[in-house]
Write a protein that holds these residues in place. Structure first.
Motif, PDB file in Angstrom:
ATOM      1  N   ASN A   1       0.853  -1.179   0.000  1.00 24.46           N
ATOM      2  CA  ASN A   1       0.000   0.000   0.000  1.00 24.46           C
ATOM      3  C   ASN A   1       0.900   1.243   0.000  1.00 24.46           C
ATOM      4  N   PRO A   2       0.642   2.211  -0.882  1.00 22.24           N
ATOM      5  CA  PRO A   2       1.502   3.392  -0.945  1.00 22.24           C
ATOM      6  C   PRO A   2       1.681   4.110   0.397  1.00 22.24           C
ATOM      7  N   LYS A   3       0.647   4.092   1.244  1.00 21.69           N
ATOM      8  CA  LYS A   3       0.769   4.818   2.508  1.00 21.69           C
ATOM      9  C   LYS A   3       1.720   4.120   3.487  1.00 21.69           C
ATOM     10  N   TRP A   4       2.093   2.851   3.180  1.00 24.40           N
ATOM     11  CA  TRP A   4       3.059   2.162   4.037  1.00 24.40           C
ATOM     12  C   TRP A   4       4.489   2.648   3.798  1.00 24.40           C
ATOM     13  N   PHE A   5       4.700   3.305   2.652  1.00 26.95           N
ATOM     14  CA  PHE A   5       6.066   3.568   2.193  1.00 26.95           C
ATOM     15  C   PHE A   5       6.990   4.207   3.238  1.00 26.95           C
ATOM     16  N   PRO A   6       6.602   5.302   3.934  1.00 25.36           N
ATOM     17  CA  PRO A   6       7.536   5.903   4.892  1.00 25.36           C
ATOM     18  C   PRO A   6       7.983   4.929   5.984  1.00 25.36           C
ATOM     19  N   VAL A   7       7.031   4.141   6.506  1.00 25.61           N
ATOM     20  CA  VAL A   7       7.363   3.179   7.564  1.00 25.61           C
ATOM     21  C   VAL A   7       8.228   2.061   6.993  1.00 25.61           C
ATOM     22  N   PHE A   8       7.843   1.583   5.798  1.00 26.97           N
ATOM     23  CA  PHE A   8       8.617   0.527   5.141  1.00 26.97           C
ATOM     24  C   PHE A   8      10.052   0.986   4.912  1.00 26.97           C
ATOM     25  N   TYR A   9      10.212   2.181   4.394  1.00 30.88           N
ATOM     26  CA  TYR A   9      11.547   2.699   4.078  1.00 30.88           C
ATOM     27  C   TYR A   9      12.390   2.827   5.341  1.00 30.88           C
ATOM     28  N   SER A  10      11.749   3.254   6.437  1.00 26.32           N
ATOM     29  CA  SER A  10      12.454   3.384   7.709  1.00 26.32           C
ATOM     30  C   SER A  10      12.960   2.026   8.197  1.00 26.32           C
ATOM     31  N   LEU A  11      12.122   0.988   8.042  1.00 24.88           N
ATOM     32  CA  LEU A  11      12.498  -0.358   8.508  1.00 24.88           C
ATOM     33  C   LEU A  11      13.460  -1.054   7.548  1.00 24.88           C
ATOM     34  N   ALA A  12      13.490  -0.607   6.286  1.00 20.22           N
ATOM     35  CA  ALA A  12      14.313  -1.266   5.268  1.00 20.22           C
ATOM     36  C   ALA A  12      15.810  -1.125   5.543  1.00 20.22           C
ATOM     37  N   GLU A  13      16.137  -0.205   6.460  1.00 17.10           N
ATOM     38  CA  GLU A  13      17.549  -0.043   6.817  1.00 17.10           C
ATOM     39  C   GLU A  13      18.067  -1.234   7.618  1.00 17.10           C
ATOM     40  N   GLY A  14      17.141  -2.068   8.121  1.00 15.57           N
ATOM     41  CA  GLY A  14      17.529  -3.301   8.798  1.00 15.57           C
ATOM     42  C   GLY A  14      17.452  -3.247  10.301  1.00 15.57           C
ATOM     43  N   GLU A  15      17.238  -2.082  10.866  1.00 20.14           N
ATOM     44  CA  GLU A  15      17.187  -1.944  12.325  1.00 20.14           C
ATOM     45  C   GLU A  15      15.763  -2.104  12.827  1.00 20.14           C
ATOM     46  N   ASN A  16      15.584  -2.870  13.913  1.00 16.16           N
ATOM     47  CA  ASN A  16      14.284  -2.973  14.554  1.00 16.16           C
ATOM     48  C   ASN A  16      13.985  -1.644  15.259  1.00 16.16           C
ATOM     49  N   LYS A  17      12.783  -1.153  15.087  1.00 14.46           N
ATOM     50  CA  LYS A  17      12.468   0.162  15.653  1.00 14.46           C
ATOM     51  C   LYS A  17      11.119   0.151  16.365  1.00 14.46           C
ATOM     52  N   SER A  18      11.020   0.994  17.392  1.00 11.87           N
ATOM     53  CA  SER A  18       9.743   1.156  18.087  1.00 11.87           C
ATOM     54  C   SER A  18       8.839   2.084  17.280  1.00 11.87           C
ATOM     55  N   ILE A  19       7.560   2.044  17.608  1.00  4.32           N
ATOM     56  CA  ILE A  19       6.608   2.933  16.945  1.00  4.32           C
ATOM     57  C   ILE A  19       7.037   4.389  17.136  1.00  4.32           C
ATOM     58  N   MET A  20       7.457   4.727  18.347  1.00  2.00           N
ATOM     59  CA  MET A  20       7.874   6.095  18.641  1.00  2.00           C
ATOM     60  C   MET A  20       9.086   6.505  17.807  1.00  2.00           C
ATOM     61  N   GLN A  21      10.054   5.609  17.675  1.00  2.00           N
ATOM     62  CA  GLN A  21      11.242   5.906  16.866  1.00  2.00           C
ATOM     63  C   GLN A  21      10.862   6.204  15.413  1.00  2.00           C
TER      64      GLN A  21
END
Length: 314
Positions: free
Chosen positions: A39-59
């Motif tokens: 879904n296009p609206k997932w892109f910012p979150v997907f891109y953030s996670l694509a760096e390979g680091e596990n992240k919290s919602i707040m991060q």
């Protein structure tokens, strides 16, 4: 487009939303072109996670500039779609983090060529346009961070309403308004004192006959504010009995009265303006600072409610 041309800049938010929806719809078609299930609206979150680091919602929220609830909703959708997963923190199992699944990792590999083509396509479209929308968006984001649209509208409203405000010299016909405006203000915050009754019941004897002046603010010919200049020793006047009707709140009448009193004092060749107030009246103290008054330590006040004294050098 006729609607937006008719409504004009008032529909800026709606027009940007329309553009965003159009881009989102077309982005969905682009994902389909590359056989990527996202879904296009997932892109910012997907891109953030694509760096390979596990992240919290707040991060993630802080990184991409979205609200916590928005990121939480997107993360849930991505988890449901098999693209992301929840993982426990290594140091603290009570904390949940978001990471890409194997499916998400495969999408990340496939999407790289799409990134290159989309970036080139956007650059090409921008080259065909007269204005650089990217820089314009950056500038608008900066401007709205400095001063919100709400505050900008408030200022314009104040300007418009202020145009219908007149500040005039007191005449006996305004004695009742002068008294009622001040009594209403004083009793809202404090209690009436002996000096209040003297000034408000007998303004001619207590203020005017002693070399003082009273100014009245009219909004569409209705008294909505008042302020007095009380003659003190030498070349000093006291700025006193400033009151604005609650129904005229937000119109900048206090500032207009203050400016008019300063102008009147200068015309009277005064060198100083003095006032007494109370620090619980934060908007009033802010107004006095805006007018140029500075805190001083003065003589004891006859008013029980006074805990701050200020002065303006003219």
């Amino acid at each position: 487009m006729e609607f937006y041309n008719k409504v004009g800049k008032m529909a800026l938010g709606s027009r940007l939303r329309r553009l965003s929806e159009k881009l989102s719809d077309q982005a969905s078609e682009v994902y389909g072109l590359y056989n990527i299930e996202m879904n296009p609206k997932w892109f910012p979150v997907f891109y953030s996670l694509a760096e390979g680091e596990n992240k919290s919602i707040m991060q993630i929220a802080q990184e991409i500039g979205h609200s916590h609830p928005s990121v939480s909703t997107i993360a849930k959708e991505m988890i449901k779609g098999g693209v992301a997963k929840e993982v426990k923190g290594k140091g603290d199992a009570r904390k949940n983090y978001i990471a890409l699944t194997d499916k998400g990792g495969e999408i990340n590999k496939k999407i790289q060529s799409q990134y290159a083509d989309v970036n080139a396509a956007v650059e090409s479209a921008m080259g065909e346009s007269q204005y650089n929308i990217w820089k314009a968006i950056e500038e608008w984001e900066f401007l709205l961070e400095q001063k919100s649209l709400l505050n900008r509208v408030k200022d314009e409203r104040k300007k418009r309403e202020s145009a219908d405000v007149q500040v005039i010299d007191y005449t006996p016909e305004y004695q009742q308004a002068f008294r009622e405006l001040n009594v209403e203000w004083i009793q809202t915050w404090f209690k009436m004192e002996e000096s209040d009754y003297k000034a408000l019941d007998h303004p001619k004897e207590y203020i005017l006959d002693k070399g003082g002046h009273i100014l009245i603010a009219l909004y569409k010919n209705e008294p909505v504010g008042a302020c007095a200049l009380i003659k003190m020793d030498g070349d000093t006047f006291e700025l006193a009995k400033m009151a604005v009707s609650p129904k005229a709140k937000g119109m900048g009448i206090g500032y207009l009265l203050g400016q008019a009193c300063i102008a009147k004092a200068k015309k009277l060749e005064a060198n100083k303006l003095y006032l007494e107030s109370n620090t619980i009246l934060k908007p009033a103290i802010s107004l006095y600072h805006k007018l140029g008054f500075k805190k001083i330590t003065g003589v004891p006040s006859p008013y029980e409610r006074c805990n701050i004294q200020m002065e303006l050098e003219l």
